[in-house]
Design a protein around this motif. Structure first.
Motif, PDB file in Angstrom:
ATOM      1  N   CYS A   1       2.087   1.055 -16.307  1.00  0.00           N
ATOM      2  CA  CYS A   1       1.413   0.570 -15.091  1.00  0.00           C
ATOM      3  C   CYS A   1       2.177   0.973 -13.832  1.00  0.00           C
ATOM      4  O   CYS A   1       3.207   1.622 -13.907  1.00  0.00           O
ATOM      5  N   GLN A   2       1.666   0.505 -12.696  1.00  0.00           N
ATOM      6  CA  GLN A   2       2.275   0.868 -11.412  1.00  0.00           C
ATOM      7  C   GLN A   2       3.106  -0.273 -10.826  1.00  0.00           C
ATOM      8  O   GLN A   2       3.657  -0.154  -9.739  1.00  0.00           O
ATOM      9  N   GLY A   3       3.149  -1.387 -11.543  1.00  0.00           N
ATOM     10  CA  GLY A   3       3.937  -2.509 -11.049  1.00  0.00           C
ATOM     11  C   GLY A   3       3.804  -3.717 -11.950  1.00  0.00           C
ATOM     12  O   GLY A   3       3.048  -3.691 -12.930  1.00  0.00           O
ATOM     13  N   VAL A   4       4.568  -4.750 -11.609  1.00  0.00           N
ATOM     14  CA  VAL A   4       4.417  -6.023 -12.321  1.00  0.00           C
ATOM     15  C   VAL A   4       4.224  -7.150 -11.322  1.00  0.00           C
ATOM     16  O   VAL A   4       4.759  -7.133 -10.215  1.00  0.00           O
ATOM     17  N   HIS A   5       3.470  -8.140 -11.790  1.00  0.00           N
ATOM     18  CA  HIS A   5       3.277  -9.355 -11.012  1.00  0.00           C
ATOM     19  C   HIS A   5       3.904 -10.490 -11.826  1.00  0.00           C
ATOM     20  O   HIS A   5       3.456 -10.790 -12.928  1.00  0.00           O
ATOM     21  N   LEU A   6       4.959 -11.090 -11.274  1.00  0.00           N
ATOM     22  CA  LEU A   6       5.710 -12.078 -12.034  1.00  0.00           C
ATOM     23  C   LEU A   6       5.247 -13.492 -11.705  1.00  0.00           C
ATOM     24  O   LEU A   6       5.238 -13.897 -10.537  1.00  0.00           O
ATOM     25  N   MET A   7       4.869 -14.199 -12.762  1.00  0.00           N
ATOM     26  CA  MET A   7       4.470 -15.596 -12.591  1.00  0.00           C
ATOM     27  C   MET A   7       5.533 -16.452 -13.263  1.00  0.00           C
ATOM     28  O   MET A   7       5.555 -16.596 -14.483  1.00  0.00           O
ATOM     29  N   THR A   8       6.453 -16.963 -12.456  1.00  0.00           N
ATOM     30  CA  THR A   8       7.594 -17.685 -13.013  1.00  0.00           C
ATOM     31  C   THR A   8       7.479 -19.194 -12.826  1.00  0.00           C
ATOM     32  O   THR A   8       8.331 -19.937 -13.309  1.00  0.00           O
ATOM     33  N   LEU A   9       6.457 -19.639 -12.126  1.00  0.00           N
ATOM     34  CA  LEU A   9       6.133 -21.060 -11.989  1.00  0.00           C
ATOM     35  C   LEU A   9       7.349 -21.934 -11.691  1.00  0.00           C
ATOM     36  O   LEU A   9       7.724 -22.800 -12.484  1.00  0.00           O
ATOM     37  N   GLY A  10       7.980 -21.666 -10.580  1.00  0.00           N
ATOM     38  CA  GLY A  10       9.112 -22.499 -10.168  1.00  0.00           C
ATOM     39  C   GLY A  10      10.465 -22.002 -10.663  1.00  0.00           C
ATOM     40  O   GLY A  10      11.495 -22.564 -10.318  1.00  0.00           O
ATOM     41  N   HIS A  11      10.487 -20.963 -11.482  1.00  0.00           N
ATOM     42  CA  HIS A  11      11.768 -20.439 -11.971  1.00  0.00           C
ATOM     43  C   HIS A  11      12.054 -19.059 -11.378  1.00  0.00           C
ATOM     44  O   HIS A  11      12.432 -18.126 -12.085  1.00  0.00           O
TER      45      HIS A  11
ATOM     46  N   ALA B   1       0.833  -1.199   0.000  1.00  0.00           N
ATOM     47  CA  ALA B   1       0.000   0.000   0.000  1.00  0.00           C
ATOM     48  C   ALA B   1       0.870   1.253   0.000  1.00  0.00           C
ATOM     49  O   ALA B   1       0.608   2.203  -0.752  1.00  0.00           O
ATOM     50  N   GLN B   2       1.914   1.224   0.843  1.00  0.00           N
ATOM     51  CA  GLN B   2       2.796   2.401   0.929  1.00  0.00           C
ATOM     52  C   GLN B   2       3.479   2.690  -0.390  1.00  0.00           C
ATOM     53  O   GLN B   2       3.493   3.828  -0.859  1.00  0.00           O
ATOM     54  N   GLN B   3       4.057   1.637  -0.985  1.00  0.00           N
ATOM     55  CA  GLN B   3       4.817   1.858  -2.219  1.00  0.00           C
ATOM     56  C   GLN B   3       3.909   2.310  -3.354  1.00  0.00           C
ATOM     57  O   GLN B   3       4.271   3.173  -4.149  1.00  0.00           O
ATOM     58  N   LEU B   4       2.723   1.720  -3.432  1.00  0.00           N
ATOM     59  CA  LEU B   4       1.807   2.148  -4.485  1.00  0.00           C
ATOM     60  C   LEU B   4       1.386   3.599  -4.252  1.00  0.00           C
ATOM     61  O   LEU B   4       1.295   4.394  -5.186  1.00  0.00           O
ATOM     62  N   ALA B   5       1.170   3.959  -2.979  1.00  0.00           N
ATOM     63  CA  ALA B   5       0.765   5.329  -2.669  1.00  0.00           C
ATOM     64  C   ALA B   5       1.883   6.315  -3.014  1.00  0.00           C
ATOM     65  O   ALA B   5       1.624   7.431  -3.471  1.00  0.00           O
ATOM     66  N   SER B   6       3.131   5.876  -2.811  1.00  0.00           N
ATOM     67  CA  SER B   6       4.231   6.800  -3.050  1.00  0.00           C
ATOM     68  C   SER B   6       4.654   6.809  -4.520  1.00  0.00           C
ATOM     69  O   SER B   6       5.571   7.524  -4.910  1.00  0.00           O
ATOM     70  N   GLY B   7       3.966   5.984  -5.336  1.00  0.00           N
ATOM     71  CA  GLY B   7       4.269   5.998  -6.767  1.00  0.00           C
ATOM     72  C   GLY B   7       5.485   5.177  -7.153  1.00  0.00           C
ATOM     73  O   GLY B   7       5.960   5.252  -8.274  1.00  0.00           O
ATOM     74  N   ARG B   8       5.969   4.346  -6.212  1.00  0.00           N
ATOM     75  CA  ARG B   8       7.085   3.474  -6.557  1.00  0.00           C
ATOM     76  C   ARG B   8       6.592   2.271  -7.342  1.00  0.00           C
ATOM     77  O   ARG B   8       5.535   1.722  -7.035  1.00  0.00           O
ATOM     78  N   PHE B   9       7.354   1.873  -8.359  1.00  0.00           N
ATOM     79  CA  PHE B   9       7.002   0.713  -9.163  1.00  0.00           C
ATOM     80  C   PHE B   9       7.148  -0.546  -8.310  1.00  0.00           C
ATOM     81  O   PHE B   9       8.216  -0.804  -7.769  1.00  0.00           O
ATOM     82  N   VAL B  10       6.063  -1.310  -8.163  1.00  0.00           N
ATOM     83  CA  VAL B  10       6.135  -2.466  -7.278  1.00  0.00           C
ATOM     84  C   VAL B  10       6.319  -3.756  -8.073  1.00  0.00           C
ATOM     85  O   VAL B  10       5.962  -3.834  -9.260  1.00  0.00           O
ATOM     86  N   VAL B  11       6.911  -4.725  -7.413  1.00  0.00           N
ATOM     87  CA  VAL B  11       7.066  -6.050  -8.007  1.00  0.00           C
ATOM     88  C   VAL B  11       6.431  -7.060  -7.057  1.00  0.00           C
ATOM     89  O   VAL B  11       6.755  -7.092  -5.869  1.00  0.00           O
ATOM     90  N   THR B  12       5.517  -7.852  -7.594  1.00  0.00           N
ATOM     91  CA  THR B  12       4.958  -8.935  -6.788  1.00  0.00           C
ATOM     92  C   THR B  12       5.237 -10.247  -7.510  1.00  0.00           C
ATOM     93  O   THR B  12       5.499 -10.266  -8.718  1.00  0.00           O
ATOM     94  N   ALA B  13       5.220 -11.317  -6.765  1.00  0.00           N
ATOM     95  CA  ALA B  13       5.420 -12.643  -7.344  1.00  0.00           C
ATOM     96  C   ALA B  13       4.437 -13.570  -6.652  1.00  0.00           C
ATOM     97  O   ALA B  13       3.628 -13.110  -5.842  1.00  0.00           O
ATOM     98  N   GLU B  14       4.478 -14.858  -6.996  1.00  0.00           N
ATOM     99  CA  GLU B  14       3.500 -15.709  -6.327  1.00  0.00           C
ATOM    100  C   GLU B  14       4.064 -17.064  -5.954  1.00  0.00           C
ATOM    101  O   GLU B  14       5.012 -17.571  -6.544  1.00  0.00           O
ATOM    102  N   ILE B  15       3.449 -17.630  -4.931  1.00  0.00           N
ATOM    103  CA  ILE B  15       3.831 -18.933  -4.409  1.00  0.00           C
ATOM    104  C   ILE B  15       2.570 -19.754  -4.215  1.00  0.00           C
ATOM    105  O   ILE B  15       1.553 -19.224  -3.745  1.00  0.00           O
ATOM    106  N   ALA B  16       2.638 -21.013  -4.633  1.00  0.00           N
ATOM    107  CA  ALA B  16       1.496 -21.899  -4.438  1.00  0.00           C
ATOM    108  C   ALA B  16       1.758 -22.784  -3.227  1.00  0.00           C
ATOM    109  O   ALA B  16       2.853 -23.322  -3.076  1.00  0.00           O
ATOM    110  N   PRO B  17       0.772 -22.907  -2.340  1.00  0.00           N
ATOM    111  CA  PRO B  17       0.922 -23.826  -1.213  1.00  0.00           C
ATOM    112  C   PRO B  17       1.103 -25.256  -1.738  1.00  0.00           C
ATOM    113  O   PRO B  17       0.685 -25.563  -2.847  1.00  0.00           O
ATOM    114  N   PRO B  18       1.743 -26.104  -0.914  1.00  0.00           N
ATOM    115  CA  PRO B  18       1.993 -27.466  -1.370  1.00  0.00           C
ATOM    116  C   PRO B  18       0.744 -28.327  -1.350  1.00  0.00           C
ATOM    117  O   PRO B  18      -0.240 -27.997  -0.688  1.00  0.00           O
TER     118      PRO B  18
END
Ligand code: SF4
Ligand code: SF4
Lengths: 284, 218
Positions: free
Chosen positions: A265-275, A5-22
């Protein structure tokens, strides 16, 4: 306030990624995977993704959050009615989880329990309203909460969906229902992203563009056939097909997409699927 | 009408394994129309039962098997044949089967699986368009039901799986929300898109449903 929330509010480009539970109780590789993701703003924890039954997203997100990784808890309407969704959100708040990605969810038909009864008691717009109600101190029945959660609710969108206006009216509803940010389905075309971002401008909700690492033409075809809402365009499939090193080509494609996101955009969400180890290259 | 289909014969074989003499019941309403439990199907069942060395003591096709009192009357007309049987085999929807089982002490074997309230698209092709939710939204959705024809029953527009206007669950069918959107546009109306639709009141659909006409309705 979450870092996201802070980074998006301050206009910083955010990076998110994802993890799947086992599938099972062994959290070792999920936790190790998360440690490799240092440097990203927050990590999405998927919820029975693709309608495949796995350990609860809330349980893994709580673990990550307590070990210092900021999470975005994904929650779908597919597997829980309104009571279970509210309890899980209150539980999430108790573990310090603030960022939410509230989704309808892929239909049970796609996963490993196709005989399950899909719930869909709420839709994603109604779930956003509910989350905002909880934040205001009330449950859906209007009962006052003892201890009020603080959330940063987000929603999903497929910016390339057609008909565009039909898709976009739902985006508008989601903003009106308190979506504070959007994470998009994988983006493959600059044109459709531009059109989407132009429409988003008046809504002032930050957009985190989905970037999927496609490792081969075969994988692209698999995604097209099996993953709802993912449509890798033919020219990209051909690029991967003709490439001497498809993985390197896939990384190049992901890098280009990140480039568009940096402009639009304001950020990227990286889906690397194990990489996940390739993330620095994609962001380079 | 209620769409139903014959159970797998192996399942019926199993269900009837301890019964030798059977009385057959069909339904002249829905089950006849969808060719699952009319005169013709009752006759076919009788032929099949003969190959299984079963004796059929008699049969009847009830006007509307779901009408409990009418079913009772029709069964009374066949009292002796019913008495003679070890069990009754009913080719009617689950509702019809229960009209019969609530009228006789004997064992009742349902021969059909009941599927949905269906519209007839053309002969032999049925589609579910209403799932009887108790709180109808059709007036806002240009006469297209999202509760039923969207596989997720979403109320505020399409999901992220809509691809080129088709449904994520079945690419052969058009996304219900696209159809609603297009028809509302053609009618120059905003309809359901004018508001955020609140969560559905499922208490309207509490099972088992009960309804009583008072003073001939409202
Ligand atoms: S909204 Fe749909 S399911 Fe509900 S009563 Fe109307 S047509 Fe039937
Ligand atoms: S694509 Fe349309 S009809 Fe299919 S599940 Fe999604 S919203 Fe419903």
């Amino acid at each position: 306030m979450s870092q996201l929330a802070q980074q998006l509010a301050s206009g910083r480009f955010v990076v998110t990624a994802e993890i799947a539970p086992p599938k099972g109780t062994n959290l070792v590789s999920a936790l190790a995977g998360a440690r490799k993701l240092q440097g990203v703003t927050a990590v999405n924890v998927t919820d029975n993704q693709g309608a495949n039954m796995r350990l609860s997203s809330l349980a893994l997100a709580a673990q990550l959050q307590q070990s210092g990784t900021e999470t975005i808890l994904q929650l779908t309407c597919r597997d829980r009615n309104r009571m279970a969704l509210q309890s899980d959100l209150l539980g999430a708040a108790a573990f310090g989880i603030e960022n939410l990605l509230l989704l309808s969810g892929d239909h049970s038909k796609f996963g490993d329990h196709p005989d399950a009864r899909p719930v869909f008691d709420l839709d994603s717009v109604q779930m956003l309203d509910m989350a905002n109600g909880l934040m205001a101190g009330f449950d859906m029945a209007g009962k006052r909460l003892d201890g009020v959660p603080r959330f940063f609710p987000g929603a999903a969108v497929n910016p390339a969906a057609e008909p565009f206006e039909l898709m976009f009216q739902k985006v508008t509803k989601k903003v009106a229902s308190g979506a504070r940010f959007f994470q998009t389905q994988s983006v493959f075309e600059r044109g459709s992203l531009e059109r989407f971002m132009a429409a988003m401008a008046p809504l002032r909700a930050p957009v985190i563009a989905g970037v999927l690492l496609i490792r081969s033409a075969k994988m692209a075809r698999f995604l097209n056939a099996n993953i709802p809402g993912v449509k890798v365009p033919q020219p990209l499939i051909e690029r991967l097909e003709c490439a001497g090193d498809p993985m390197a080509e896939g990384l190049a494609i992901a890098r280009e997409t990140v480039g568009w996101a940096r402009e639009l955009c304001q950020g990227v969400h990286l889906m690397t699927l194990g990489h996940e180890d390739h993330i620095p290259e994609i962001l380079a | 009408m209620i769409i139903s289909e014959l159970k797998p014969l192996e399942e019926l074989q199993q269900a009837l394994s301890s019964c030798d003499k059977l009385f057959l019941v069909g339904c002249a309403a829905c089950a006849t129309a969808c060719k699952a439990g009319g005169e013709e199907e009752v006759f076919k069942l009788q032929e099949w039962l003969a190959t299984q060395d079963k004796e059929v003591t008699g049969s009847v096709v009830i006007d509307e098997a779901c009408h409990i009192m009418r079913a009772a009357r029709d069964l009374r007309h066949h009292r002796n044949a019913v008495q003679d049987a070890d069990a009754l085999v009913v080719l009617a929807c689950g509702s019809g089967i229960q009209s019969i089982s609530s009228n006789v002490e004997k064992r009742v074997v349902g021969g059909l699986n009941s599927m949905f309230l269906g519209n007839v698209r053309r002969f032999g092709y049925y589609e579910e368009m209403c799932s009887l939710c108790g709180e109808c939204i059709l007036n806002e959705t240009a006469g297209i039901c999202p509760v039923t024809t969207c596989p997720k029953g979403l109320l505020n527009g399409p999901c992220g799986g809509m691809t080129d206007g088709c449904c994520e669950v079945d690419a052969e069918i058009e996304c219900a929300w696209r159809l609603i959107y297009e028809r509302l546009q053609a009618q120059r109306r905003q309809g359901v898109f004018a508001r955020r639709v609140p969560p559905k009141n499922w208490s309207r659909r509490r099972q088992p449903g009960r309804y009583r006409l008072t003073n001939g309705g409202r």
